[in-house]
Every structure is written in C-alpha cells, then in structure tokens.
Motif scaffolding. Sequence first.
Motif, mmCIF file in Angstrom:
data_model
loop_
_atom_site.group_PDB
_atom_site.id
_atom_site.type_symbol
_atom_site.label_atom_id
_atom_site.label_comp_id
_atom_site.label_asym_id
_atom_site.label_seq_id
_atom_site.Cartn_x
_atom_site.Cartn_y
_atom_site.Cartn_z
ATOM 1 N N LEU A 51 0.830 -1.209 0.000
ATOM 2 C CA LEU A 51 0.000 0.000 0.000
ATOM 3 C C LEU A 51 0.866 1.261 0.000
ATOM 4 C CD1 LEU A 51 -2.729 -1.091 2.589
ATOM 5 C CD2 LEU A 51 -2.934 -1.016 0.098
ATOM 6 N N VAL A 52 1.962 1.233 0.760
ATOM 7 C CA VAL A 52 2.893 2.372 0.766
ATOM 8 C C VAL A 52 3.505 2.549 -0.619
ATOM 9 C CG1 VAL A 52 5.089 3.214 1.677
ATOM 10 C CG2 VAL A 52 3.382 2.248 3.229
ATOM 11 N N ALA A 53 3.872 1.433 -1.257
ATOM 12 C CA ALA A 53 4.429 1.499 -2.607
ATOM 13 C C ALA A 53 3.414 2.115 -3.574
ATOM 14 C CB ALA A 53 4.831 0.104 -3.079
ATOM 15 N N ALA A 54 2.136 1.778 -3.416
ATOM 16 C CA ALA A 54 1.091 2.345 -4.277
ATOM 17 C C ALA A 54 0.966 3.850 -4.057
ATOM 18 C CB ALA A 54 -0.240 1.650 -4.013
ATOM 19 N N CYS A 55 1.080 4.282 -2.812
ATOM 20 C CA CYS A 55 1.007 5.720 -2.512
ATOM 21 C C CYS A 55 2.160 6.466 -3.177
ATOM 22 C CB CYS A 55 1.036 5.942 -1.000
ATOM 23 S SG CYS A 55 -0.464 5.414 -0.145
ATOM 24 N N PHE A 56 3.369 5.905 -3.087
ATOM 25 C CA PHE A 56 4.519 6.572 -3.703
ATOM 26 C C PHE A 56 4.454 6.505 -5.226
ATOM 27 C CE2 PHE A 56 6.456 6.427 0.522
ATOM 28 C CZ PHE A 56 7.061 7.677 0.550
ATOM 29 N N ASP A 57 3.809 5.465 -5.761
ATOM 30 C CA ASP A 57 3.613 5.406 -7.212
ATOM 31 C C ASP A 57 2.720 6.553 -7.673
ATOM 32 O OD1 ASP A 57 3.745 3.879 -9.832
ATOM 33 O OD2 ASP A 57 1.579 3.907 -9.503
ATOM 34 N N MET A 58 1.721 6.887 -6.867
ATOM 35 C CA MET A 58 0.852 8.010 -7.201
ATOM 36 C C MET A 58 1.592 9.337 -7.016
ATOM 37 S SD MET A 58 -2.852 8.988 -5.543
ATOM 38 C CE MET A 58 -2.151 9.133 -3.893
ATOM 39 N N ILE A 59 2.389 9.428 -5.945
ATOM 40 C CA ILE A 59 3.109 10.669 -5.663
ATOM 41 C C ILE A 59 4.159 10.963 -6.729
ATOM 42 C CG2 ILE A 59 4.703 11.782 -4.055
ATOM 43 C CD1 ILE A 59 3.228 10.293 -1.785
ATOM 44 N N ASP A 60 4.860 9.925 -7.206
ATOM 45 C CA ASP A 60 5.917 10.202 -8.191
ATOM 46 C C ASP A 60 5.323 10.710 -9.504
ATOM 47 O OD1 ASP A 60 4.999 7.958 -9.527
ATOM 48 O OD2 ASP A 60 6.841 6.812 -9.331
ATOM 49 N N GLY A 61 4.158 10.191 -9.873
ATOM 50 C CA GLY A 61 3.510 10.681 -11.083
ATOM 51 C C GLY A 61 3.039 12.119 -10.938
ATOM 52 N N LEU A 62 2.451 12.428 -9.774
ATOM 53 C CA LEU A 62 1.981 13.795 -9.531
ATOM 54 C C LEU A 62 3.146 14.778 -9.507
ATOM 55 C CD1 LEU A 62 -0.704 13.180 -6.734
ATOM 56 C CD2 LEU A 62 -1.136 13.943 -9.081
ATOM 57 N N SER A 63 4.225 14.393 -8.826
ATOM 58 C CA SER A 63 5.373 15.296 -8.729
ATOM 59 C C SER A 63 6.036 15.498 -10.095
ATOM 60 C CB SER A 63 6.390 14.759 -7.717
ATOM 61 O OG SER A 63 6.884 13.493 -8.120
ATOM 62 N N ALA A 64 6.048 14.442 -10.920
ATOM 63 C CA ALA A 64 6.643 14.578 -12.250
ATOM 64 C C ALA A 64 5.849 15.549 -13.106
ATOM 65 C CB ALA A 64 6.718 13.208 -12.930
ATOM 66 N N ARG A 65 4.518 15.486 -12.988
ATOM 67 C CA ARG A 65 3.685 16.406 -13.774
ATOM 68 C C ARG A 65 3.798 17.834 -13.252
ATOM 69 N NH1 ARG A 65 0.436 11.733 -13.929
ATOM 70 N NH2 ARG A 65 -0.691 12.270 -12.029
ATOM 71 N N LEU A 66 3.829 17.992 -11.933
ATOM 72 C CA LEU A 66 3.919 19.338 -11.360
ATOM 73 C C LEU A 66 5.262 20.001 -11.651
ATOM 74 C CD1 LEU A 66 2.229 18.753 -7.871
ATOM 75 C CD2 LEU A 66 1.314 20.116 -9.758
ATOM 76 N N LEU A 67 6.345 19.198 -11.586
ATOM 77 C CA LEU A 67 7.691 19.739 -11.773
ATOM 78 C C LEU A 67 8.164 19.657 -13.221
ATOM 79 C CD1 LEU A 67 9.329 18.092 -8.622
ATOM 80 C CD2 LEU A 67 8.626 20.491 -8.864
ATOM 81 N N LYS A 68 7.301 19.023 -14.075
ATOM 82 C CA LYS A 68 7.677 18.809 -15.479
ATOM 83 C C LYS A 68 9.024 18.091 -15.566
ATOM 84 C CE LYS A 68 5.021 22.623 -17.460
ATOM 85 N NZ LYS A 68 4.209 22.846 -16.265
ATOM 86 N N ALA A 69 9.168 17.067 -14.729
ATOM 87 C CA ALA A 69 10.432 16.322 -14.641
ATOM 88 C C ALA A 69 10.284 14.961 -15.309
ATOM 89 C CB ALA A 69 10.846 16.158 -13.180
ATOM 90 N N PHE A 70 9.973 14.964 -16.616
ATOM 91 C CA PHE A 70 9.806 13.724 -17.358
ATOM 92 C C PHE A 70 11.098 13.361 -18.071
ATOM 93 C CE2 PHE A 70 5.568 15.643 -17.185
ATOM 94 C CZ PHE A 70 4.834 14.594 -16.655
ATOM 95 N N SER A 71 11.355 12.064 -18.191
ATOM 96 C CA SER A 71 12.507 11.603 -18.973
ATOM 97 C C SER A 71 12.306 10.134 -19.294
ATOM 98 C CB SER A 71 13.812 11.781 -18.191
ATOM 99 O OG SER A 71 13.929 10.769 -17.196
ATOM 100 N N PRO A 72 12.958 9.618 -20.348
ATOM 101 C CA PRO A 72 12.875 8.182 -20.659
ATOM 102 C C PRO A 72 13.378 7.320 -19.507
ATOM 103 C CG PRO A 72 13.749 9.395 -22.535
ATOM 104 C CD PRO A 72 13.680 10.366 -21.392
#
Length: 264
Positions: A51-72
Amino acid sequence: MSPIGSSNQNKKISLPKLLPNIFTTIGLCSGLTGIRFALDGNWQNAVFCILVAACFDMIDGLSARLLKAFSPFGAELDSLADTISFGVSPAIITFLWIREPIISTDQEFLLEWYWIPFLFYSACNAFRLARFNVMHMGQTAEKESKSYFLGVPAPAAAGLVLMPLGLDFIFARFDVSFTTSSYPVLIICWVFLISSLMISRLPTFSFRNVRFNVASNKALLVLLAVCLGVSIFMKETWIFLFSVGVLYFLSIPIASIASRKDNI
C-alpha cells in the motif's frame, strides 16, 4: 520524470527534478520489503508495504507532472518498479500466505500447482505495463483516454489480489475463527480473475484525471467527510481499506457502461 539518464555526464540536475525518481525508488524499496515481512509471517506489515508502494507510485507521477520532470529514464524506472512492487511482491506474499496451511496438512505436493496462478499474475502484470508503455510512446494506434484505463492498472490489481488477506485481518479483529487462507482454490480463482482483468481491454476509471468542483457553501461538508474517513481509517484500518477495494471492484462494470455512453 527526471533526466538522470542523460548522456551528458557533466549536466547537473536540481533536487526537485530528481524528486520523482526518489519517490519511485522509495516505492520500489517498500514493495521489496513487503516480501521480507511475508517471509517472517508478518502479513499485515507485508500488505502495508504494498500500500505504501502504491502511494509513492501516485506521488511520483503527480510530482513529475507538477515539476515537469519527465525523462525516458524515469519512465523506465517507474515501470520496472511497478513490475516488482505490484507484480512480483503481491504474488510472493499471497503465495507464502496460502502456503502455511497447506504445509500443515501435509499436502505440499499441491504447492507446485498452486504456484502457477501467481506466475500467471506476475506475467499479466508485466504484459499490462508493457502495453501501457507502448501506447504512451505512440507506437500503436490504440490509446487510453484521459478518463479511462484499458484494463485494471497494476497498483489497483495488487490491492485487489491482496484483499483476501485483508478479509482475514478483519476476521481476526473480531475473533472469527474462519480464515480464507484455508481455501486456496478460491484464492487461486480470485488471482486468475484479477490477472485477466489486468490484460483485458475493459475500461476502468482513471481517478488521477478526475476533477471535482465543489460549491463554496459545501466545502465544509467535504472537509467533514474527509475527517470522518480518516477517523474510520485510523480506527478500523482493514475494514476501511477492504471497503475501498470492494468499491473499486464494483466500479469496473460501471466504468464499462459509462465508457460506452461517452462514445455514443
């Protein structure tokens, strides 16, 4: 996510740009730690780790979109972490959980057969993530809409597969002697069902793109509802989480109906 895989060795990366990958790594470590707890027979902590891993999976996606920190590199890391945290770890945790009562009844020869559905689950998880990556790289004409996924996403599938353990935790909470792990055939059927839903083309709700608009005069009611939900979660954690799993499972046919109406 962050451009950590850049070929320019002298290029510096700011910490905010690195945050999504940090969250992904934490989630990966949490998923793997769930296996360790399962090996010790600490089932509640094992499930909590997923469940903690699922929470961080959601957080990393949100933070990537907010910070525009996308990469291959970040995209590949995210998929590999999801394969381990939501494909490998839940399969091993659940298998070890049903293994105990089987060994106690001297039917260890069945374990070789019971391992097959968990292999199937992990493979379906990898197939689902590979299809997701190919679709989002534009290498296929098929696309997921912003409102729906194709099939059950990996974190949700992991939560659904672990629901029988949550049911056992609830029974233990009320001193009920019944244990679902004593009925491995039912667990196996459930694992096969969730595996099939992962690789299916059934539309499922994409809650990350849901936008709620609340009238200003009802904002207090929303805050009170959140307060009530958190209170229930703190007091009856497994009942709350199991109920969320049931509601999500029931939402799958609703999403299919809603998707058809949207396409009319």
